[in-house]
Motif scaffolding. Structure first.
Motif, PDB file in Angstrom:
ATOM      1  N   ASP A 118       0.842  -1.195   0.000  1.00 48.87           N
ATOM      2  CA  ASP A 118       0.000   0.000   0.000  1.00 48.87           C
ATOM      3  C   ASP A 118       0.881   1.250   0.000  1.00 48.87           C
ATOM      4  OD1 ASP A 118      -2.890   1.133   0.676  1.00 48.87           O
ATOM      5  OD2 ASP A 118      -1.435   2.204   1.922  1.00 48.87           O
ATOM      6  N   PRO A 119       0.681   2.175  -0.934  1.00 49.71           N
ATOM      7  CA  PRO A 119       1.577   3.339  -1.036  1.00 49.71           C
ATOM      8  C   PRO A 119       1.536   4.254   0.180  1.00 49.71           C
ATOM      9  CG  PRO A 119      -0.300   3.541  -2.536  1.00 49.71           C
ATOM     10  CD  PRO A 119      -0.325   2.145  -2.007  1.00 49.71           C
ATOM     11  N   THR A 120       0.382   4.357   0.835  1.00 49.81           N
ATOM     12  CA  THR A 120       0.299   5.209   2.025  1.00 49.81           C
ATOM     13  C   THR A 120       1.133   4.633   3.163  1.00 49.81           C
ATOM     14  OG1 THR A 120      -1.925   5.933   1.399  1.00 49.81           O
ATOM     15  CG2 THR A 120      -1.262   6.267   3.688  1.00 49.81           C
ATOM     16  N   ILE A 121       1.073   3.321   3.337  1.00 48.41           N
ATOM     17  CA  ILE A 121       1.883   2.672   4.366  1.00 48.41           C
ATOM     18  C   ILE A 121       3.362   2.770   4.003  1.00 48.41           C
ATOM     19  CG2 ILE A 121       2.432   0.476   5.468  1.00 48.41           C
ATOM     20  CD1 ILE A 121      -0.168   1.704   6.466  1.00 48.41           C
ATOM     21  N   GLU A 123       4.849   5.112   2.363  1.00 47.85           N
ATOM     22  CA  GLU A 123       5.282   6.482   2.653  1.00 47.85           C
ATOM     23  C   GLU A 123       5.465   6.689   4.154  1.00 47.85           C
ATOM     24  OE1 GLU A 123       3.705  11.087   1.991  1.00 47.85           O
ATOM     25  OE2 GLU A 123       2.670   9.407   1.031  1.00 47.85           O
ATOM     26  N   ALA A 124       4.553   6.119   4.951  1.00 55.58           N
ATOM     27  CA  ALA A 124       4.661   6.248   6.409  1.00 55.58           C
ATOM     28  C   ALA A 124       5.925   5.567   6.927  1.00 55.58           C
ATOM     29  CB  ALA A 124       3.424   5.647   7.079  1.00 55.58           C
ATOM     30  N   ASP A 154      -0.520   3.224  12.273  1.00 53.14           N
ATOM     31  CA  ASP A 154      -1.065   3.210  10.909  1.00 53.14           C
ATOM     32  C   ASP A 154      -1.429   1.790  10.479  1.00 53.14           C
ATOM     33  OD1 ASP A 154      -0.719   5.943  10.715  1.00 53.14           O
ATOM     34  OD2 ASP A 154       1.209   5.797   9.675  1.00 53.14           O
ATOM     35  N   PHE A 158      -4.945   0.390   9.482  1.00 55.39           N
ATOM     36  CA  PHE A 158      -5.049  -0.184   8.143  1.00 55.39           C
ATOM     37  C   PHE A 158      -5.783  -1.527   8.173  1.00 55.39           C
ATOM     38  CE2 PHE A 158      -3.136  -2.965   4.874  1.00 55.39           C
ATOM     39  CZ  PHE A 158      -3.392  -2.234   3.723  1.00 55.39           C
ATOM     40  N   THR A 183       1.150  -6.000   2.728  1.00 56.67           N
ATOM     41  CA  THR A 183       1.437  -4.716   3.369  1.00 56.67           C
ATOM     42  C   THR A 183       1.654  -4.885   4.867  1.00 56.67           C
ATOM     43  OG1 THR A 183       0.207  -3.467   1.696  1.00 56.67           O
ATOM     44  CG2 THR A 183       0.503  -2.419   3.847  1.00 56.67           C
TER      45      THR A 183
END
Length: 248
Positions: A118-121, A123-124, A154, A158, A183
């Motif tokens: 997952d791109p948001t994870i 990035e985090a 996160d 998620f 992820t």
């Protein structure tokens, strides 16, 4: 107080020997109990051996660094150890590892699926690793741990939002389930590497659970390094429940 030795006598000895002088002195504060210096005479102490026996050495190390900012005085207590242990290590991190491993075992026969991170994870995780390194370089160890706990929260959020147990009921959403499970495993792996200097034994167990190697070099914090097909194996509670805190 040995400040005089480190700040005056030791540098003078180094100068006399023609050796390089220290560029910085790191002065830690005191661990206090109820705003007072610990004293065996008055009995206001936190016994590290007792804490280690009940919670483990990783938990003690984590608690002290998380609770008290380096350079300042800070209160410690048995109740504080208990709360950090259950609230953060056992619930936030331990449950995340256990749930994720159990779902990979149940839905993918114990092997990491070939999913997309997952791109948001991602990035985090990258942000956390960058901030962790910056804080450690500045000897801001409490802030470094807070940076790592961002992706831990996160990942917990998620898994609740994506509800892999619901995805598993629909064969048409198999790819989405693969993405969620990958992820989770990859995020846990990266977090374990970041925490390795503070919780080495626990990080080793986590890496073993998610099928990662024992390499905790900083480069291993990079997201997306978990290979598809890695074997995930549950290893019992990472931070077993402790019913009652120690008593002063």
């Amino acid at each position: 107080d040995i400040l005089k030795f480190h700040a005056v006598i030791w540098p003078a000895m180094l100068m006399a020997a023609g050796r390089e002088l220290p560029r910085r002195l790191l002065i830690h504060g005191y661990l206090t109990v109820r705003d007072s210096k610990m004293s065996k005479t008055t009995g206001n102490v936190l016994d590290p051996s007792a804490v280690i026996e009940r919670y483990g050495v990783d938990a003690l190390r984590y608690y002290v660094l998380r609770e008290v900012r380096f350079g300042g005085d800070g209160n410690v207590s048995y109740a504080g150890v208990h709360d950090r242990y259950h609230g953060e290590l056992a619930n936030d991190l331990g449950n995340l590892v256990s749930r994720s491993a159990a779902m990979v075992a149940r839905y993918r026969d114990g092997r990491v699926p070939d999913g997309r991170l997952d791109p948001t994870i991602a990035e985090a995780l990258e942000s956390a690793a960058r901030r962790f390194a910056e804080h450690v370089d500045a000897f801001e160890l409490t802030e470094a741990l807070e940076a790592v706990w961002g992706p831990v929260r996160d990942l917990n959020r998620f898994v609740e939002e994506r509800a892999p147990w619901q995805l598993a009921k629909d064969p048409a959403r198999s790819g989405a389930l693969d993405d969620v499970l990958y992820t989770l495993v990859d995020g846990i792996r990266a977090v374990a590497v970041m925490l390795a200097a503070v919780t080495p034994s626990s990080s080793e167990r986590i890496l073993r659970v998610v099928g990662a190697g024992a390499d905790v070099a900083w480069e291993q914090t990079r997201p997306g390094l978990t290979p598809a097909g890695a074997v995930v194996a549950a290893d019992g509670p990472l931070f077993p429940r402790v019913d009652e805190p120690l008593q002063p």
